[in-house]
Design an enzyme around this catalytic site. Structure first.
Site, PDB file in Angstrom:
ATOM      1  N   LYS A 111      -6.636  13.507  -8.174  1.00  0.00           N
ATOM      2  CA  LYS A 111      -5.544  13.143  -7.978  1.00  0.00           C
ATOM      3  C   LYS A 111      -4.663  14.545  -8.021  1.00  0.00           C
ATOM      4  O   LYS A 111      -3.423  14.620  -7.341  1.00  0.00           O
ATOM      5  CB  LYS A 111      -4.872  12.373  -8.923  1.00  0.00           C
ATOM      6  CG  LYS A 111      -4.694  10.885  -8.767  1.00  0.00           C
ATOM      7  CD  LYS A 111      -4.713   9.626  -9.535  1.00  0.00           C
ATOM      8  CE  LYS A 111      -5.177   8.335  -9.143  1.00  0.00           C
ATOM      9  NZ  LYS A 111      -4.655   7.253 -10.704  1.00  0.00           N
ATOM     10  N   LYS A 193     -10.164   3.858   2.854  1.00  0.00           N
ATOM     11  CA  LYS A 193     -10.770   2.800   1.676  1.00  0.00           C
ATOM     12  C   LYS A 193      -9.136   1.544   2.037  1.00  0.00           C
ATOM     13  O   LYS A 193      -8.342   2.692   2.744  1.00  0.00           O
ATOM     14  CB  LYS A 193     -10.940   2.747   0.648  1.00  0.00           C
ATOM     15  CG  LYS A 193     -10.647   1.954  -0.602  1.00  0.00           C
ATOM     16  CD  LYS A 193     -10.723   2.544  -1.870  1.00  0.00           C
ATOM     17  CE  LYS A 193     -10.403   2.039  -3.030  1.00  0.00           C
ATOM     18  NZ  LYS A 193     -10.274   2.143  -4.317  1.00  0.00           N
ATOM     19  N   LYS A 196      -1.607   1.150   0.282  1.00  0.00           N
ATOM     20  CA  LYS A 196      -0.886   0.928   1.249  1.00  0.00           C
ATOM     21  C   LYS A 196      -0.314   2.506   1.969  1.00  0.00           C
ATOM     22  O   LYS A 196      -0.133   2.453   2.606  1.00  0.00           O
ATOM     23  CB  LYS A 196      -0.366   0.459  -0.549  1.00  0.00           C
ATOM     24  CG  LYS A 196       0.676  -0.303   0.029  1.00  0.00           C
ATOM     25  CD  LYS A 196       1.317  -1.513  -0.820  1.00  0.00           C
ATOM     26  CE  LYS A 196       1.443  -2.817  -0.915  1.00  0.00           C
ATOM     27  NZ  LYS A 196       2.434  -3.321  -2.167  1.00  0.00           N
TER      28      LYS A 196
END
Ligand code: SF4
Length: 346
Positions: A111, A193, A196
């Site tokens: 991240k 995967k 959204k």
């Protein structure tokens, strides 16, 4: 009865990836464990966000969870920020968590690479997760394999706190993983995967028309170019979705029809669509009912928060006492002091 805790980000309406990957399993587990399910909005603010969208997405997530089958009369459902003890315990755990343990977390590294400026909250995310779980002294945590490392950190923190502040006796039991049986669900692009952020999802509450619009062009076995080309179901995401939604005999039939080119991919997708509809139509129906009675949603979450606040206070009373911190008596007195000197809450 053993207790489980699991959290989900307030990302709005559930998509079938997080339904199959987590929530469908929660619906089953709620009858086997004392289950606490939390919409983790404190976690959601570790990246940039819009407050008004956070409110809306939190609501949509709760409606999705209830529509998917989480029963507030059986399980406890609440929103993390309704119980501020989560952040209090997270701060306490921050003081005993080795920095190196946080820096080597794979999810943090991934991240952080995508952010221009990395907030400390992103690094400390797993400490808050440890607090989420240990605040309720949960025995088990339903997780996917990608979350096992974070759970290991919760065990490290539990051990360390017990050794530093409880004479090595167990106050915080080390939570064990309860691995979610469904593998991670790939998106309709068949590459990454379902998520959204990559726009490759099917929403749990989407209309049948919209679901079919997405299924029809979804990626299949790339070697099936002509209708007469035999395929390999194992490499096809549609086949894996069949395994999640279709009856076992249908799944077997799909494999045969694919290998023999008995079906074209559109035939196969139509069968999948019917299987999905059988499962998703009742969920959509429940969501419509909940939208018509918003007070049912509010009541469910208020009652969950009430129970969790009480459990959290019990834990924090022990933690504060063991660590020499002041208590949180409602009259503002400092716990553990003799005399009647009244002070502002410390
Ligand atoms: S027939 Fe079904 S399983 Fe086979 S490649 Fe096409 S969509 Fe995939």
């Amino acid at each position: 009865m053993s207790r489980i805790f699991s959290g989900i980000q307030p990302s709005g309406e559930l998509h079938i990836g997080n339904y199959l990957g987590a929530v469908k399993n929660w619906v089953k587990l709620q009858h086997e464990y004392d289950s606490i399910f939390c919409v983790v909005d404190y976690h959601a603010i570790t990246v940039q966000y819009e407050p008004s969208q956070l409110r809306q997405r939190r609501r949509e997530m709760i409606v999705s969870l209830l529509a998917a089958g989480i029963d507030p009369n059986v399980a406890t459902v609440f929103v993390q920020s309704q119980v501020p003890e989560h952040t209090e315990l997270a701060w306490i755990f921050n003081t005993i968590t080795p920095l190196g343990e946080l820096e080597r977390q794979t999810q943090f590294k991934e991240k952080a690479q995508r952010q221009e400026s990395v907030a400390a909250g992103l690094l400390n995310y797993p400490v808050l997760q440890a607090a989420d779980i240990l605040l309720y002294r949960a025995d088990k945590v339903p997780v996917g394999e990608d979350q096992v490392q974070h759970l290991e950190l919760s065990r490290v923190v539990a051990r360390k706190w017990n050794s530093l502040f409880n004479d090595g006796e167990v106050f915080f039991a080390e939570p064990q993983p309860l691995l979610t049986p469904t593998r991670r669900v790939m998106g309709l692009d068949g590459k990454t995967k379902m998520s959204k952020s990559t726009g490759n999802t099917i929403g749990l509450l989407e209309t049948p028309e919209s679901i079919w619009e997405k299924l029809r062009p979804a990626v299949t076995d790339p070697k099936r170019i002509k209708r007469t080309d035999p395929g390999t179901p194992e490499v096809c995401n549609i086949y894996h979705l069949h395994k999640a939604f279709s009856a076992p005999e249908t799944v077997d039939h799909v494999a045969v029809q694919c290998r023999t080119a008995g079906w074209g991919c559109i035939d196969c997708k139509r069968v999948l669509f019917d299987s999905m509809e059988r499962e998703l139509a009742p969920i959509r129906h429940r969501a419509e009912e909940l939208s018509a009675r918003p007070s049912d949603v509010d009541d469910a979450v208020a009652s969950g928060a009430h129970r969790c606040s009480s459990l959290a206070r019990e834990t924090m009373d022990v933690v504060r006492e063991r660590m020499g911190l002041a208590g949180a008596e409602p009259d503002g007195r400092i716990a553990g002091q003799s005399g009647s000197q009244s002070v502002n809450r410390v």
